[in-house]
Design a protein around this motif. Structure first.
Motif, PDB file in Angstrom:
ATOM      1  N   HIS A   1      53.293  49.713 -32.238  1.00 42.80           N
ATOM      2  CA  HIS A   1      53.952  49.021 -31.147  1.00 42.80           C
ATOM      3  C   HIS A   1      54.790  47.867 -31.696  1.00 42.80           C
ATOM      4  O   HIS A   1      54.316  47.131 -32.553  1.00 42.80           O
ATOM      5  CB  HIS A   1      52.919  48.486 -30.155  1.00 42.80           C
ATOM      6  N   PRO A   2      56.005  47.701 -31.205  1.00 44.42           N
ATOM      7  CA  PRO A   2      56.844  46.608 -31.704  1.00 44.42           C
ATOM      8  C   PRO A   2      56.177  45.234 -31.591  1.00 44.42           C
ATOM      9  O   PRO A   2      56.417  44.365 -32.426  1.00 44.42           O
ATOM     10  CB  PRO A   2      58.083  46.691 -30.818  1.00 44.42           C
TER      11      PRO A   2
ATOM     12  N   CYS B   1      58.384  48.385 -19.511  1.00 44.28           N
ATOM     13  CA  CYS B   1      57.521  47.897 -20.586  1.00 44.28           C
ATOM     14  C   CYS B   1      57.550  46.379 -20.572  1.00 44.28           C
ATOM     15  O   CYS B   1      58.617  45.775 -20.612  1.00 44.28           O
ATOM     16  CB  CYS B   1      58.016  48.407 -21.928  1.00 44.28           C
TER      17      CYS B   1
ATOM     18  N   CYS C   1      54.228  52.719 -25.902  1.00 43.11           N
ATOM     19  CA  CYS C   1      55.616  52.391 -26.225  1.00 43.11           C
ATOM     20  C   CYS C   1      56.423  53.670 -26.238  1.00 43.11           C
ATOM     21  O   CYS C   1      56.019  54.665 -26.836  1.00 43.11           O
ATOM     22  CB  CYS C   1      55.674  51.707 -27.595  1.00 43.11           C
ATOM     23  N   TRP C   2      57.585  53.626 -25.585  1.00 43.14           N
ATOM     24  CA  TRP C   2      58.416  54.828 -25.455  1.00 43.14           C
ATOM     25  C   TRP C   2      58.906  55.356 -26.785  1.00 43.14           C
ATOM     26  O   TRP C   2      59.315  56.520 -26.877  1.00 43.14           O
ATOM     27  CB  TRP C   2      59.616  54.530 -24.531  1.00 43.14           C
TER      28      TRP C   2
ATOM     29  N   CYS D   1      63.366  51.526 -21.179  1.00 44.35           N
ATOM     30  CA  CYS D   1      62.245  50.603 -21.336  1.00 44.35           C
ATOM     31  C   CYS D   1      62.128  49.592 -20.199  1.00 44.35           C
ATOM     32  O   CYS D   1      61.027  49.189 -19.852  1.00 44.35           O
ATOM     33  CB  CYS D   1      62.346  49.894 -22.672  1.00 44.35           C
TER      34      CYS D   1
ATOM     35  N   HIS E   1      59.702  44.567 -23.092  1.00 46.33           N
ATOM     36  CA  HIS E   1      61.112  44.911 -23.306  1.00 46.33           C
ATOM     37  C   HIS E   1      62.060  43.717 -23.449  1.00 46.33           C
ATOM     38  O   HIS E   1      62.964  43.768 -24.266  1.00 46.33           O
ATOM     39  CB  HIS E   1      61.623  45.930 -22.266  1.00 46.33           C
TER      40      HIS E   1
ATOM     41  N   CYS F   1      61.877  42.834 -27.098  1.00 42.90           N
ATOM     42  CA  CYS F   1      61.726  43.924 -28.078  1.00 42.90           C
ATOM     43  C   CYS F   1      63.052  44.279 -28.727  1.00 42.90           C
ATOM     44  O   CYS F   1      64.050  44.504 -28.043  1.00 42.90           O
ATOM     45  CB  CYS F   1      61.166  45.144 -27.378  1.00 42.90           C
TER      46      CYS F   1
HETATM   47  S1  SF4 Z   1      58.607  50.705 -24.795  1.00 43.69           S
HETATM   48 FE1  SF4 Z   1      60.620  50.021 -25.358  1.00 43.69          FE
HETATM   49  S2  SF4 Z   1      60.646  47.848 -24.960  1.00 43.69           S
HETATM   50 FE2  SF4 Z   1      58.516  48.498 -24.942  1.00 43.69          FE
HETATM   51  S3  SF4 Z   1      57.873  48.119 -26.995  1.00 43.69           S
HETATM   52 FE3  SF4 Z   1      58.523  50.222 -26.944  1.00 43.69          FE
HETATM   53  S4  SF4 Z   1      60.666  50.143 -27.565  1.00 43.69           S
HETATM   54 FE4  SF4 Z   1      60.079  48.043 -27.074  1.00 43.69          FE
END
Ligand code: SF4
Ligand SMILES: Nc1ncnc2c1ncn2[C@@H]1O[C@H](COP(=O)(O)OP(=O)(O)OP(=O)(O)O)[C@@H](O)[C@H]1O
Ligand SMILES: Nc1ncnc2c1ncn2[C@@H]1O[C@H](COP(=O)(O)OP(=O)(O)OP(=O)(O)O)[C@@H](O)[C@H]1O
Ligand SMILES: [Mg+2]
Ligand SMILES: [Mg+2]
Lengths: 340, 326
Positions: free
Chosen positions: A264-265, A303, A336-337, A317, A306, A309
């Motif tokens: 996850h970022p 998210c 996370c997408w 997102c 987002h 991110c």
């Molecule tokens: S879903 Fe999108 S916004 Fe959320 S952490 Fe993953 S890449 Fe970043």
């Protein structure tokens, strides 16, 4: 994952029966103006799913205000969940009341955040430790004294006679935390929830307390939920870690996997903000996501990470919340997408 | 660089408090040297005397403190003997600024943060209201707060923003030296990292010197060129950050480094058994001897700071004569 834990957890897991099972858990607090008009709610825990096996140790990691203590206190039945289910040893918690609830609380030891507030200042240690025994019907002064001494010695406060008669303020921060852990062990729980047990302590004392928790956890084969904002203290003390952001679990994995392959970022950001001591640290800027932690009153759409991110995919997102369980590996879950 | 007089020289500095139980010696024989544009991390566990050292430097001591002893020089000039009036006019905030421990919680709740940040300028530089406001805005930008926050009250700012505001206040008078007492301890890791980024940038761009007080080894490494490790009121090792973090010389330094939980190391950290001694009645010999696995007969005498490398000393008999140790 390799947990050097024998039969009990293995067979329980094999039967598909974790000791703690949390599904879709939400704990919202009413936000009131002038004390009574409800103007909204704080979504402190907002859709949390996980399980905890007997004898398993799991960390909940996340920054201040992300809902860690609210999660802990909901699991302890100190807050009523707004929605979702908690099952402990197969029994749903929301059905419990009266003596069943009391019995449940006896089976879960609690090490609360803020060691200074945890021990009542006007009681000596003997009194403080006798209290839960009395409440849970341990009759007989001699039996209580025996169990109190055993608990004090177990947490390294030996001889117990040196500590029993003291008041909390006469103990160092580390000793106080040992007393809190002794109290959590007194009723021979099946699970311990330790909320930031070391964040107020000095580095070297920190390690002592973490070692102590690990030792008693192993000796009694306890499930342990260890709550912390400091990822660097999880590596050697838990099997698995869950990262919490804005009231939700955004990633969970065995701890070595999480550190080696954060998915996850937000986890990535936490890891790049931290470093082991090294003289070169002073000469490089750390990568830190901009912005502030999310509001829990009006959380970001889609998210929740987002707005901060750097991988956010516009059109996706900010619109749809990612499901909590994309699985790059069977025991690694990421919300996370990017991992769709 | 070595030729110029050091920005700050501390020699044999001592500070005691009067307490009900007797005299408590919080700072005992501290020697430190700081050059321009250097950052010195003062590292040590709770109660070892870090804040007392900072308060001694800036003369913000509580009432029960005895007058400090020893030498304190700024650019080679004595400041310990300076009369209070001159100290206030020439040193405090003007040359040296302090960010106190937990300062972000000490902001005045009913005054807008912009005004609080500008206040040192109004008092110490007799700046006009407009100039002060202008400088405060610049300081805000420098520490990464949007300037529209100038008009807000402390409670409207997050913890990280308040800490930045406090930092802006310390920088606004353009001091040569900024003392930071645990500036990030109460903040979460991301906020901590971004504040450390600000400090690194300011050090690089402005050439400010820092004395950076912390109990956290990893945090110390985020800014330090040099490290002074304190134990029970004394400095026990002074070294370059590179030497300290890669090859600590004092036994306490070694054990402390081994007690740090690390993200990327197989070996678990190990704790240091025992407790620091009381500062009311410290042991006559080495103060770490009771907990030191390497202690030998000589350690019942108090060790001096013993040179053990370039600009490096350790208060330990093991470094007394090469090889003569174990
Ligand atoms: S879903 Fe999108 S916004 Fe959320 S952490 Fe993953 S890449 Fe970043
Ligand atoms: N009893 C309560 N009533 C109303 N709001 C609450 C209550 N308890 C917590 N909150 C709010 O819920 C959010 C999450 O708080 P919580 O204490 O769970 O976070 P945390 O992750 O434990 O933070 P920290 O690391 O600072 O301990 C916060 O915005 C907090 O203000
Ligand atoms: N006003 C005071 N009166 C008496 N004793 C004091 C006073 N202030 C500090 N002390 C004592 O002096 C010693 C050093 O305290 P100091 O606050 O300088 O330590 P520190 O290293 O900053 O600790 P921390 O990491 O907890 O901030 C401690 O033993 C403390 O109890
Ligand atoms: Mg909390
Ligand atoms: Mg201090």
């Amino acid at each position: 994952m390799t947990t050097p834990q024998p039969s009990a957890s293995a067979s329980r897991a094999a039967r598909g029966e974790p000791v703690l099972c949390v599904e879709g858990l939400q704990t919202h607090f009413d936000l009131r103006q002038w004390g009574f008009v409800r103007v909204g709610s704080v979504r402190a825990v907002d859709g949390v799913d996980f399980t905890l096996d007997a004898g398993e140790t799991v960390a909940v990691v996340g920054e201040s205000g992300c809902g860690k203590s609210s999660l802990a206190r909901t699991l302890l039945a100190l807050h009523r969940p707004t929605d979702g289910a908690i099952r402990f040893d197969g029994t749903p918690l929301n059905g419990l009341s009266g003596s069943a609830l009391k019995a449940y609380r006896g089976r879960v030891g609690y090490v609360q955040q803020d060691p200074y507030g945890a021990l009542p200042p006007f009681m000596d240690i003997q009194r403080i430790l006798a209290e839960p025994l009395i409440i849970h019907g341990v009759r007989g002064r001699a039996e209580r004294a025996r169990r109190i001494d055993a608990a004090l010695e177990e947490v390294g406060l030996t001889p117990a006679a040196d500590t029993r008669g003291k008041f909390p303020h006469q103990l160092s921060g580390g000793q106080q935390q040992r007393v809190v852990i002794a109290r959590a062990l007194l009723l021979r729980p099946a699970m311990i929830i330790a909320d930031e047990p070391v964040s107020m302590l000095d580095a070297s004392v920190r390690v002592e307390i973490l070692e102590l928790l690990r030792r008693v956890q192993r000796e009694h084969h306890l499930a342990l939920l260890y709550i912390t904002h400091d990822l660097s203290t999880v590596r050697h003390y838990v099997d698995r870690a869950m990262v919490m952001y804005g009231g939700r679990i955004v990633e969970q994995a065995p701890v070595a996997e999480l550190l080696a392959r954060p998915g996850h970022p937000y986890t990535e950001a936490l890891l790049s903000a931290l470093g082991d001591p090294d003289a070169d640290n002073a000469h490089r800027q750390r990568e830190v996501p901009g912005g502030e932690p999310p509001s829990l009153i009006q959380p970001p759409s889609g998210c929740r990470f987002h707005p901060r991110c750097r991988h956010a995919m516009p059109g996706k997102c900010e619109l749809e919340p990612p499901p909590p369980d994309f699985r790059p590996r069977p025991d690694h879950r990421i919300a996370c997408w990017l991992h769709e | 660089m070595m030729a110029a007089a050091p920005l700050l020289e501390i020699e044999d500095l001592g500070l005691s408090y009067a307490t009900e139980q007797g005299t408590l010696r919080a700072v005992d024989g501290v020697d430190l040297r700081l050059h321009r544009n250097e950052a010195l991390a003062v590292l040590g566990e709770s109660g070892c005397g870090k804040s007392s050292l900072a308060k001694t430097l800036l003369r913000t001591l509580p009432r029960n403190a005895y007058p400090p002893t020893g030498q304190l020089r700024l650019d080679g000039r004595d400041v310990l003997g300076l009369p209070e009036e001159r100290f206030r006019r020439e040193v405090r905030w003007v040359r040296i600024a302090l960010v106190m421990q937990a300062a972000m919680n000490a902001l005045n709740p009913v005054v807008r943060v912009g005004e609080q940040v500008a206040e040192p300028l109004r008092i110490h530089h007799r700046a006009s209201r407009r100039q002060a406001r202008q400088r405060a805005a610049e300081a805000f930008e420098e520490v990464g707060i949007p300037t529209d926050f100038l008009r807000r009250y402390p409670h409207e700012l997050s913890g990280g923003m308040r800490q930045r505001a406090v930092l802006a206040m310390a920088l606004v008078t353009e001091p040569d030296l900024v003392l930071l007492d645990e500036p990030t301890s109460a903040l979460d890791v991301l906020t901590q990292a971004s504040i450390m980024n600000v400090l690194k940038r300011i050090k690089h761009e402005r050439g400010v010197s820092f004395v950076f007080i912390t109990h956290d080894v990893a945090t110390a490494s985020e800014l330090a060129d040099r490290v002074a490790l304190m134990y029970a009121g004394q400095v026990v090792e002074a070294a370059s950050a590179r030497a300290f973090f890669s090859e600590p010389a004092h036994p306490y330094s070694r054990l402390l480094m081994a007690s740090v939980p690390r993200l990327y190391q197989e070996q678990p950290p190990s704790s240091i058994p025992g407790r620091p001694p009381s500062l009311l009645d410290p042991p006559a010999g080495c103060r770490f001897a009771e907990r030191c696995p390497w202690a030998f007969e000589r350690c019942s005498e108090p060790p001096p700071m013993i040179p053990c490398g370039e600009r490096r000393q350790a208060r330990c008999w093991l470094h007394h004569s090469p090889g003569g140790a174990r």
